[in-house]
Design a protein around this motif. Structure first.
Motif, PDB file in Angstrom:
ATOM      1  N   GLN A  63     -13.925  -0.019   1.502  1.00 25.03           N
ATOM      2  CA  GLN A  63     -14.557  -1.035   2.348  1.00 25.03           C
ATOM      3  C   GLN A  63     -13.605  -1.682   3.344  1.00 25.03           C
ATOM      4  OE1 GLN A  63     -15.761  -1.470  -1.210  1.00 25.03           O
ATOM      5  NE2 GLN A  63     -17.521  -0.270  -0.560  1.00 25.03           N
ATOM      6  N   ASP A  64     -12.319  -1.478   3.193  1.00 19.91           N
ATOM      7  CA  ASP A  64     -11.356  -2.179   4.050  1.00 19.91           C
ATOM      8  C   ASP A  64     -10.174  -1.259   4.348  1.00 19.91           C
ATOM      9  OD1 ASP A  64      -9.600  -3.876   5.330  1.00 19.91           O
ATOM     10  OD2 ASP A  64      -9.802  -5.507   3.883  1.00 19.91           O
ATOM     11  N   ASN A  65     -10.107  -0.793   5.604  1.00 20.84           N
ATOM     12  CA  ASN A  65      -9.024   0.107   5.996  1.00 20.84           C
ATOM     13  C   ASN A  65      -7.649  -0.534   5.927  1.00 20.84           C
ATOM     14  OD1 ASN A  65     -10.600   2.361   6.514  1.00 20.84           O
ATOM     15  ND2 ASN A  65     -10.909   1.858   8.667  1.00 20.84           N
ATOM     16  N   ASN A  66      -7.603  -1.855   5.824  1.00 16.62           N
ATOM     17  CA  ASN A  66      -6.311  -2.543   5.758  1.00 16.62           C
ATOM     18  C   ASN A  66      -5.718  -2.528   4.351  1.00 16.62           C
ATOM     19  OD1 ASN A  66      -6.019  -3.606   8.538  1.00 16.62           O
ATOM     20  ND2 ASN A  66      -7.931  -4.662   8.034  1.00 16.62           N
ATOM     21  N   ILE A  67      -6.547  -2.207   3.351  1.00 18.67           N
ATOM     22  CA  ILE A  67      -6.083  -2.195   1.967  1.00 18.67           C
ATOM     23  C   ILE A  67      -5.824  -0.748   1.545  1.00 18.67           C
ATOM     24  CG2 ILE A  67      -6.590  -2.831  -0.408  1.00 18.67           C
ATOM     25  CD1 ILE A  67      -6.240  -5.203   1.487  1.00 18.67           C
ATOM     26  N   ILE A  68      -4.612  -0.506   1.074  1.00 20.33           N
ATOM     27  CA  ILE A  68      -4.192   0.846   0.721  1.00 20.33           C
ATOM     28  C   ILE A  68      -3.640   0.833  -0.702  1.00 20.33           C
ATOM     29  CG2 ILE A  68      -2.595   2.723   1.280  1.00 20.33           C
ATOM     30  CD1 ILE A  68      -2.546   1.585   4.161  1.00 20.33           C
ATOM     31  N   ALA A  69      -4.071   1.810  -1.499  1.00 25.91           N
ATOM     32  CA  ALA A  69      -3.485   2.011  -2.828  1.00 25.91           C
ATOM     33  C   ALA A  69      -2.436   3.106  -2.710  1.00 25.91           C
ATOM     34  CB  ALA A  69      -4.558   2.406  -3.836  1.00 25.91           C
ATOM     35  N   ILE A  70      -1.238   2.805  -3.168  1.00 27.33           N
ATOM     36  CA  ILE A  70      -0.114   3.741  -3.029  1.00 27.33           C
ATOM     37  C   ILE A  70       0.447   4.040  -4.411  1.00 27.33           C
ATOM     38  CG2 ILE A  70       2.134   4.144  -1.960  1.00 27.33           C
ATOM     39  CD1 ILE A  70       1.355   1.847   0.022  1.00 27.33           C
ATOM     40  N   GLY A  71       0.310   5.279  -4.833  1.00 27.09           N
ATOM     41  CA  GLY A  71       0.923   5.714  -6.079  1.00 27.09           C
ATOM     42  C   GLY A  71       2.374   6.077  -5.833  1.00 27.09           C
ATOM     43  N   MET A  72       3.257   5.699  -6.738  1.00 30.83           N
ATOM     44  CA  MET A  72       4.690   5.867  -6.531  1.00 30.83           C
ATOM     45  C   MET A  72       5.298   6.783  -7.594  1.00 30.83           C
ATOM     46  SD  MET A  72       4.615   3.701  -4.009  1.00 30.83           S
ATOM     47  CE  MET A  72       6.272   3.298  -3.489  1.00 30.83           C
ATOM     48  N   ASP A  73       6.487   7.301  -7.277  1.00 27.89           N
ATOM     49  CA  ASP A  73       7.146   8.181  -8.255  1.00 27.89           C
ATOM     50  C   ASP A  73       7.813   7.415  -9.385  1.00 27.89           C
ATOM     51  OD1 ASP A  73       9.453   7.187  -7.086  1.00 27.89           O
ATOM     52  OD2 ASP A  73      10.103   9.094  -6.228  1.00 27.89           O
ATOM     53  N   ASP A  74       7.779   6.076  -9.342  1.00 29.87           N
ATOM     54  CA  ASP A  74       8.303   5.285 -10.466  1.00 29.87           C
ATOM     55  C   ASP A  74       7.181   4.861 -11.419  1.00 29.87           C
ATOM     56  OD1 ASP A  74       6.984   3.315  -9.054  1.00 29.87           O
ATOM     57  OD2 ASP A  74       8.655   1.892  -9.055  1.00 29.87           O
ATOM     58  N   SER A  75       5.990   5.455 -11.271  1.00 31.28           N
ATOM     59  CA  SER A  75       4.812   5.265 -12.118  1.00 31.28           C
ATOM     60  C   SER A  75       3.982   4.032 -11.768  1.00 31.28           C
ATOM     61  CB  SER A  75       5.174   5.217 -13.613  1.00 31.28           C
ATOM     62  OG  SER A  75       5.699   3.949 -13.992  1.00 31.28           O
ATOM     63  N   THR A  76       4.362   3.247 -10.762  1.00 28.21           N
ATOM     64  CA  THR A  76       3.577   2.077 -10.383  1.00 28.21           C
ATOM     65  C   THR A  76       2.572   2.432  -9.290  1.00 28.21           C
ATOM     66  OG1 THR A  76       5.126   1.357  -8.647  1.00 28.21           O
ATOM     67  CG2 THR A  76       5.511   0.530 -10.896  1.00 28.21           C
ATOM     68  N   ILE A  77       1.591   1.549  -9.116  1.00 30.52           N
ATOM     69  CA  ILE A  77       0.635   1.640  -8.013  1.00 30.52           C
ATOM     70  C   ILE A  77       0.750   0.343  -7.228  1.00 30.52           C
ATOM     71  CG2 ILE A  77      -1.789   1.894  -7.351  1.00 30.52           C
ATOM     72  CD1 ILE A  77      -2.182   3.123 -10.224  1.00 30.52           C
ATOM     73  N   GLN A  78       1.021   0.442  -5.940  1.00 28.84           N
ATOM     74  CA  GLN A  78       1.168  -0.748  -5.111  1.00 28.84           C
ATOM     75  C   GLN A  78      -0.047  -0.891  -4.204  1.00 28.84           C
ATOM     76  OE1 GLN A  78       4.983  -1.800  -3.692  1.00 28.84           O
ATOM     77  NE2 GLN A  78       6.085  -0.372  -5.007  1.00 28.84           N
ATOM     78  N   ILE A  79      -0.643  -2.068  -4.245  1.00 30.72           N
ATOM     79  CA  ILE A  79      -1.785  -2.382  -3.383  1.00 30.72           C
ATOM     80  C   ILE A  79      -1.240  -3.103  -2.157  1.00 30.72           C
ATOM     81  CG2 ILE A  79      -4.033  -3.476  -3.228  1.00 30.72           C
ATOM     82  CD1 ILE A  79      -3.816  -1.218  -5.315  1.00 30.72           C
ATOM     83  N   TYR A  80      -1.313  -2.430  -1.025  1.00 35.09           N
ATOM     84  CA  TYR A  80      -0.629  -2.899   0.190  1.00 35.09           C
ATOM     85  C   TYR A  80      -1.651  -3.280   1.249  1.00 35.09           C
ATOM     86  CZ  TYR A  80       2.460  -2.629   4.301  1.00 35.09           C
ATOM     87  OH  TYR A  80       3.155  -2.893   5.459  1.00 35.09           O
ATOM     88  N   ASN A  81      -1.426  -4.430   1.886  1.00 30.59           N
ATOM     89  CA  ASN A  81      -2.264  -4.873   3.002  1.00 30.59           C
ATOM     90  C   ASN A  81      -1.524  -4.608   4.304  1.00 30.59           C
ATOM     91  OD1 ASN A  81      -3.529  -6.521   5.068  1.00 30.59           O
ATOM     92  ND2 ASN A  81      -4.647  -7.538   3.420  1.00 30.59           N
ATOM     93  N   VAL A  82      -2.026  -3.664   5.081  1.00 29.86           N
ATOM     94  CA  VAL A  82      -1.363  -3.273   6.330  1.00 29.86           C
ATOM     95  C   VAL A  82      -1.353  -4.416   7.329  1.00 29.86           C
ATOM     96  CG1 VAL A  82      -1.424  -1.653   8.272  1.00 29.86           C
ATOM     97  CG2 VAL A  82      -2.009  -0.857   5.972  1.00 29.86           C
ATOM     98  N   ARG A  83      -2.440  -5.180   7.396  1.00 35.16           N
ATOM     99  CA  ARG A  83      -2.572  -6.221   8.415  1.00 35.16           C
ATOM    100  C   ARG A  83      -1.478  -7.284   8.293  1.00 35.16           C
ATOM    101  NH1 ARG A  83      -6.900  -7.712  11.523  1.00 35.16           N
ATOM    102  NH2 ARG A  83      -8.303  -6.397  10.293  1.00 35.16           N
ATOM    103  N   VAL A  84      -1.156  -7.647   7.058  1.00 35.09           N
ATOM    104  CA  VAL A  84      -0.155  -8.700   6.854  1.00 35.09           C
ATOM    105  C   VAL A  84       1.179  -8.126   6.388  1.00 35.09           C
ATOM    106  CG1 VAL A  84      -1.898 -10.444   6.388  1.00 35.09           C
ATOM    107  CG2 VAL A  84      -0.937  -9.126   4.485  1.00 35.09           C
ATOM    108  N   ASP A  85       1.260  -6.782   6.272  1.00 34.41           N
ATOM    109  CA  ASP A  85       2.495  -6.106   5.865  1.00 34.41           C
ATOM    110  C   ASP A  85       3.021  -6.691   4.566  1.00 34.41           C
ATOM    111  OD1 ASP A  85       4.701  -4.463   5.896  1.00 34.41           O
ATOM    112  OD2 ASP A  85       5.876  -5.737   7.232  1.00 34.41           O
ATOM    113  N   GLU A  86       2.184  -6.627   3.532  1.00 31.84           N
ATOM    114  CA  GLU A  86       2.552  -7.259   2.261  1.00 31.84           C
ATOM    115  C   GLU A  86       1.942  -6.499   1.086  1.00 31.84           C
ATOM    116  OE1 GLU A  86       1.790 -11.545   0.006  1.00 31.84           O
ATOM    117  OE2 GLU A  86       1.554 -11.405   2.204  1.00 31.84           O
ATOM    118  N   VAL A  87       2.731  -6.370   0.023  1.00 30.49           N
ATOM    119  CA  VAL A  87       2.226  -5.806  -1.223  1.00 30.49           C
ATOM    120  C   VAL A  87       1.489  -6.917  -1.968  1.00 30.49           C
ATOM    121  CG1 VAL A  87       2.829  -4.787  -3.451  1.00 30.49           C
ATOM    122  CG2 VAL A  87       4.060  -4.097  -1.391  1.00 30.49           C
ATOM    123  N   LYS A  88       0.174  -6.717  -2.181  1.00 33.54           N
ATOM    124  CA  LYS A  88      -0.644  -7.746  -2.811  1.00 33.54           C
ATOM    125  C   LYS A  88      -0.588  -7.675  -4.331  1.00 33.54           C
ATOM    126  CE  LYS A  88      -2.305  -9.891   0.762  1.00 33.54           C
ATOM    127  NZ  LYS A  88      -1.967 -11.319   0.990  1.00 33.54           N
TER     128      LYS A  88
END
Length: 305
Positions: A63-88
């Motif tokens: 629903q929101d192109n500004n919200i991205i789920a990023i899977g990482m090689d350290d086993s975490t998932i980071q929810i990132y907001n592109v508009r504000v350049d911040e990991v939520k």
């Protein structure tokens, strides 16, 4: 459009990309920073999150192109907001790198999978973990540290799980396996699988270059396509499928990407019109018992290039 790549061994980098819901943006990474590209202008809009850790899987919020789920090689998932350049939010629940992410806009959840053969369901409002479960690994398999992929069914309630030794359909709310097809006999490990665009079929590729078509409702085999039907005899025996993509409008058409860079598009013969013979309907409730991979024709007359 070019990815940032700081890895001294690029062959070990995990390439990943995702298209936004309206195909206006593509997010991509190849071991270095994540890049966001504008698909209209092919310009780089921004780059972010230099490794370590490196991104291994990417998914846009439906629903929101500004919200991205990023899977990482350290086993975490980071929810990132592109508009504000911040990991939520930073989600922790896996023990190995993230290998799959899928959103359900109906259930408002994110499903994640990892190289630890673990599945997790996260509420996409507050990002709390709702459930987690390990895959049912068949007896005799000792190597379970491989990529596990997830893809939602058209109903947005069930999802497909793809592992090297099995295909499975899970119900999301209870996180229960309702159907499972387990590798056996002459089958090589599974390299990739996807639903058809109408979620009635599952297309699966194997490391020996075999391709199989299953009925999604019960994971029974409808058709087995032998490598000789699409690979020329002079092609190296090491060439194998890496990825399958289902056509977005044609349920019986799919593309196969090979390790040598080749791409083949498959569809049934005009005289057939569909892939194999649908298996008989099952009586009673859904079962997690493995289906027997014996139904359906095989051979080079089952595919056209």
């Amino acid at each position: 459009m070019t990815n940032d790549n700081t890895d001294t061994k690029p062959e070990e980098a995990v390439p990943c990309f995702a298209l936004s819901k309206n195909d206006s943006y593509v997010m991509s990474a190849s071991g270095g920073k994540i890049s966001l590209f504008n698909m209209m202008t092919f310009k780089t809009m921004t780059t972010f999150m230099p490794p370590p850790p490196a991104a291994t899987f990417l998914a846009f919020h439906p629903q929101d192109n500004n919200i991205i789920a990023i899977g990482m090689d350290d086993s975490t998932i980071q929810i990132y907001n592109v508009r504000v350049d911040e990991v939520k939010s930073k989600l922790r629940g896996h023990n190995k790198r993230i290998t799959g992410l899928a959103f359900s806009h109906v259930l408002n959840v994110l499903v994640s999978s990892g190289a630890d053969a673990q599945l997790c369901v996260w509420n996409s409002d507050g990002w709390e973990m709702q459930k987690t479960r390990s895959l049912q690994v068949p007896s005799g398999w000792t190597t379970i540290q491989s990529d596990t992929r997830v893809q939602f069914h058209q109903d947005q309630i069930h999802f497909l799980v793809v592992h090297e030794n099995q295909l499975a359909i899970y119900e999301t709310i209870k996180l229960e396996c309702v159907k499972q097809w387990v590798l056996r006999g002459s089958f090589a490990p599974i390299s990739h699988a996807v639903f058809s665009c109408d979620s009635q079929l599952v297309y699966a590729s194997f490391l020996d270059a075999t391709v199989c078509v299953f009925s999604a409702v019960n994971l029974r085999l409808r058709c087995r396509i032998n490598p000789s039907s699409y690979l020329s005899p002079n092609v190296s025996s090491n060439v194998h499928p890496l990825v399958i993509a289902a056509h977005p409008q044609e349920p019986n058409q799919f593309a196969l990407g090979l390790s040598d860079g080749g791409v083949h598009v498959f569809e049934p013969l005009e005289s057939e019109g569909k892939w194999g013979v649908p298996p008989p309907a099952e009586n009673g409730s859904a079962s997690s018992a493995p289906a027997t991979p014996s139904a359906g024709p095989s051979g080079p007359d089952q595919a056209q290039r």
